[in-house]
Design a protein around this motif. Sequence first.
Motif, PDB file in Angstrom:
ATOM      1  N   LEU A 108       0.842  -1.189   0.000  1.00 55.77           N
ATOM      2  CA  LEU A 108       0.000   0.000   0.000  1.00 55.77           C
ATOM      3  C   LEU A 108       0.881   1.245   0.000  1.00 55.77           C
ATOM      4  N   PRO A 109       0.339   2.385  -0.439  1.00 55.34           N
ATOM      5  CA  PRO A 109       1.076   3.640  -0.249  1.00 55.34           C
ATOM      6  C   PRO A 109       1.360   3.850   1.230  1.00 55.34           C
ATOM      7  N   LEU A 110       2.511   4.424   1.538  1.00 54.21           N
ATOM      8  CA  LEU A 110       2.964   4.539   2.920  1.00 54.21           C
ATOM      9  C   LEU A 110       1.949   5.247   3.815  1.00 54.21           C
ATOM     10  N   LYS A 111       1.354   6.328   3.338  1.00 52.53           N
ATOM     11  CA  LYS A 111       0.395   7.060   4.158  1.00 52.53           C
ATOM     12  C   LYS A 111      -0.822   6.203   4.499  1.00 52.53           C
ATOM     13  N   GLN A 112      -1.273   5.389   3.550  1.00 52.22           N
ATOM     14  CA  GLN A 112      -2.407   4.509   3.826  1.00 52.22           C
ATOM     15  C   GLN A 112      -2.046   3.467   4.882  1.00 52.22           C
TER      16      GLN A 112
END
Length: 484
Positions: free
Chosen positions: A254-258
């Motif tokens: 997943l994207p890091l922020k997610q």
Amino acid sequence: MFGIYLKRELSRRKKAALVIAMGLALGIALVITVNSVSAGMTQAQDEVLKSLYGLGTDMTVTKAQSAPKAGSSQGPRFQFDAKSSSKASQSSDRVMTQGGQALKSSLVQQVAAQKGVASAVGALSLNVTKVDGSFTQGKAQSSGSGGQQGGPGGSGGAQPQVQGGGANFNVNSYSVAGVDVANQALGPLATMKITSGKTFTSAQTDAKVAVVSKSYAKEKKYKVGSAFKISGTKYTVIGIATPDSGESSTDVYLPLKQAQSLGDAKNKVTTIYVKATDSKQIATVKKTIQSNISGTTVTTSSDLASTVSGSLSTASDLATTVGKWLSIAVLAAAFLVAALLTSSAVSRRVREFGTLKALGWPSRRVTRQVVGESVVNGLIGGGLGIALGLAAACTVTAISPKLTAQLGSTGGGGMGGSPGGGPGGGGPGQQAKNTVEIALSAPVSVTTIALAVGLAVAGGLIAGAMGGWRASRMRPADALRSVS
């Protein structure tokens, strides 16, 4: 004169020359085979580290998990709402960070600013445990033969009993890696190749999209465009990734922020992947990071190499220990046999060498002749040994036996027990649960060939030295005594 005499003597003693050459050839062939297999072991180990540690990663920075406080529970907890329907399904996800204590994202820039660091990327490793199923209500039924139910102080009848009911739940655990979409060449996705769909774009820093591993997609029957939920958040699969070698240690990317949102770890990472400016200065860079950033554990790929276990480790130990000593023993035996056979051949040529000395040959010329014959025998043995060694190495490569490997604990990071060590699987310092299968090859380097030639010459010189020493001690009178 030297060359003519040398050729004539070797042609006269073909059988003895062949025996000496074959003895040396077997020893040299074994050395080539052992060296080639050892080189193949090293390559296989590099493949394991590349697939589990990260392509282009020279080291990782983590922080050991702090000891739990007294009375605190570290295990996952699940809570379900009470529902009146006896067949209503229940589902709950438990998301936990893995790979040691979480680090502040600002530490990534601090590591990148250290001397000798080319780039640094943060990643967050999560483990998701999903529990879903349903409760079934039981029914109260009375037992016995009836009668009045006793009141207070009465004798009473049979009490009603609850029969049936229960719970049926499935537990599924999988790993999630938060990826810095702006720098995917370093970190969890570096060893993965997108075989279907696409990877993240730089604009998808907080998008609800996911890349899943091929094995996990096959297990869950996901394809590009499929959707799934984690803790109530819906994600769309945009790509299927296949590892360059072995099996993936991470199921979902997943994207890091997610990932930070799911793991309640805002502006936190669990692993910092580091690439050094010079691969020869990795040890120096490691010391620099450890001294300037306290409380962190820096693990290099060479640190992880000692934790590779399985049949790969067993075969590597055999090749480097048993193989090495066996090669030395066979070579020593081959050199000894060659020296004894050469010395024996000299003793049978007493009349010949005595006559040559009587005709005016000095001792050094006789010695040179014997050494020359022995060196030629050694070179012939070296050529045969190289051919046999190359054949053995090619056979190993053609068969490509499969070896398994696991990446064990280095003791540096947290022991979170995630499904895999390395990128996305909890980072270094954990016990890897996935098994990587590697095909063994036996590459032959120029250095190995040069070593074989050197051994051939050395064997010839050793045999020639012993034979030449014995020939130089002969006197012309020895030849005259043998004349009838």
